[in-house]
Structures are given as structure tokens and as C-alpha cells.
Design a protein around this motif. Structure first.
Motif, PDB file in Angstrom:
ATOM      1  N   ASP A 142       0.692  -1.252   0.094  1.00  0.00           N
ATOM      2  CA  ASP A 142       0.135   0.123   0.213  1.00  0.00           C
ATOM      3  C   ASP A 142       0.707   1.139   0.005  1.00  0.00           C
ATOM      4  N   LYS A 177      -5.445  -0.041  -0.396  1.00  0.00           N
ATOM      5  CA  LYS A 177      -5.708  -0.385   0.407  1.00  0.00           C
ATOM      6  C   LYS A 177      -5.653  -1.478   0.803  1.00  0.00           C
ATOM      7  N   GLY A 186      -8.322  -4.290  -2.070  1.00  0.00           N
ATOM      8  CA  GLY A 186      -8.795  -3.226  -1.430  1.00  0.00           C
ATOM      9  C   GLY A 186     -10.587  -3.191  -1.456  1.00  0.00           C
ATOM     10  N   ASN A 241      -8.181  -1.015  11.673  1.00  0.00           N
ATOM     11  CA  ASN A 241      -7.609  -0.361  10.982  1.00  0.00           C
ATOM     12  C   ASN A 241      -5.921   0.185  11.699  1.00  0.00           C
TER      13      ASN A 241
END
Length: 259
Positions: free
Chosen positions: A135, A141, A179, A209
Motif C-alpha cells: 500500500d 488499501k 482493497g 485498522n
């Protein structure tokens, strides 16, 4: 023609020439910038099997994330390690991986059966650290979302199985398929008992996250700079092309560690 008019015309010609020179200089600088961007893009696309420098993405601003929530059972300093196998195993395999990293996929596909067999026999335990090098270097992502989804699977007690599914279905390095959260939820259907409203919410919300970003931050501050980084009892054992690791060698080293 008067001297004044002659001087005025000469001055105008000089000003026009200076303006053209300035414009040519700006155009040259612009071409240099574009060429530099193209070179960087080519080098990034040809980065190989995942030996990407951990620090190259440091200057990029990170998205604002929620509170740091470690997955169930995470251990170690800052709780950034996910354990697999029996805690009583004498040998420890430490793995730093990125789910978008093709080199990580090669390691997993070559050693998966050996590692699981040694884990099942109680001879080896594994410690997984999830990072987001791809990333940071290529954009997207997928590394972050896949790592978060794997942490969600850890909450459900299904990390190892889902981890393997992600590598078995790993997209090309430049394809940010992970992603897409819907793809990660879809793949959870291959792990018995994992796909559920709770898992899907965890994936969609990016519950872990901040934890993933903490894990990557810890890795970037370490002495390791590429994925995969594989250690056995703290010693690097993978990536030496002159002495390549094989499943048989791994079994021998784990056997020697049994004392």
C-alpha cells in the motif's frame, strides 16, 4: 528612425527573448519532473517479489483511523503479534508479512504444509506480524484491508485458516483487489464458520485498522526492511539466495531446536 524608437524596439525584442527563455526553462523543468515520475513508477512496478523498503512510504499521510483495537488473543509488545500453534512449542517462527506481497505468497505456498504439520505436532509455534508495505509503495488499501480482515478472523478464532485463504487467492501485486472489502468478505465463505454479520461489520468498519497501522509502524522502526521476513528463534532464515531455505531444512532446524 530616431535613436529613442530604435532603443525601444531593441528593448522590446530583448524582453521577448527573456520571456521565451523563461518559458523554455519552465518547460524543461516540467519535462524533468515528468521523467522523474515515470522512472519512479517503472522502478516501483518492477520491485520484484516484495523486497520493498519499509521506510519509503513514511512521508505519506495516513488516513484518520479509529481507536486502536487489538484482535482477540494478540500478544507481544504493543499486542501487534498474532500467535498460531501451541504455546508450549519449543521453536518459534516469526513472520512479517503483507497480504499483497508476492514474495510472501511464494513463501506461504512453499512452506504452508510444513509449517502446519510442525504446528500440529506441537514442535513449532508461529508469530504473525501484519504490515502494509505494498500500500505504502504502490498505493491502494489492499494490504490494510486484508490485514484488518485477518484480524477480524482472529476475533472469530479463524485467523490461520483465513490467512491461508488470502494467500491462496492472492492477486497480482499491482492489482488492489483486496482493497475491495466485498472481496474479503466473499473469501471468508471459504472458511467454515467465519462469514457472519459480526465478521462483515468488522471488515466494513475497519475495526482493527489502527492496530494494523501500529503493527506496520513497529515493523518500520525495526531492523527489518522487507517482506517476507522469516525468523526461527530470532534468527533470519529466509531470503539468502546462496543458502535457500527448503521445507526439509526447516524441519531439520526445528528438530534441532527440540533439544
Amino acid at each position: 528612425m530616431s535613436q529613442k524608437n530604435s532603443d525601444g524596439k531593441r528593448s522590446a525584442r530583448e524582453r521577448l527573448q527573456e520571456q521565451r527563455q523563461r518559458e523554455e526553462s519552465r518547460a524543461k523543468r516540467k519535462r524533468g519532473v515528468i521523467a522523474g515520475v515515470i522512472v519512479v513508477a517503472v522502478l516501483g512496478a518492477g520491485a520484484g517479489i516484495g523486497a520493498l523498503v519499509a521506510h519509503s512510504g513514511k512521508s505519506k499521510k495516513q488516513e484518520t483511523a479509529g481507536p486502536l483495537v487489538a484482535p482477540q488473543g494478540a500478544m507481544g509488545k504493543d499486542n501487534v503479534m498474532i500467535p498460531v500453534g501451541r504455546s508450549t512449542a519449543k521453536a518459534t517462527l516469526t513472520v512479517y508479512e503483507d497480504f499483497r506481497c508476492p514474495g510472501c505468497g511464494q513463501f506461504e505456498n512453499a512452506f504452508r504444509d510444513t509449517v502446519h504439520d510442525l504446528e500440529d505436532k506441537g514442535r513449532l509455534k508461529a508469530e504473525y506480524h501484519l504490515v502494509t508495505l505494498i500500500d505504502n509503495n504502490l498505493g491502494g488499501k489492499g494490504s490494510l484491508n486484508a490485514a484488518n480482515a485477518a484480524a477480524c478472523a482472529q476475533d472469530a478464532g479463524k485467523f490461520a485458516a483465513y490467512h491461508d485463504v488470502l494467500y491462496k487467492n492472492q492477486p497480482e501485486e499491482t492489482d488492489d483487489a483486496y482493497g475491495k472489502k466485498a472481496r474479503l468478505v466473499e473469501l471468508a465463505g471459504q472458511v467454515e464458520g467465519l462469514k457472519s454479520p459480526a465478521f462483515e461489520k468488522c471488515v466494513d468498519d475497519g475495526t482493527h485498522n489502527s492496530w494494523v497501522k501500529k503493527s506496520h509502524e513497529t515493523f518500520s522502526k525495526s531492523s527489518y526492511h522487507a517482506t517476507p521476513t522469516i525468523l526461527l528463534d530470532g534468527k533470519s532464515i529466509y531470503g539468502d539466495q546462496t543458502h535457500p531455505l527448503t521445507p526439509d531444512k526447516l524441519r531439520q532446524m526445528v528438530g534441532a531446536a527440540q533439544g
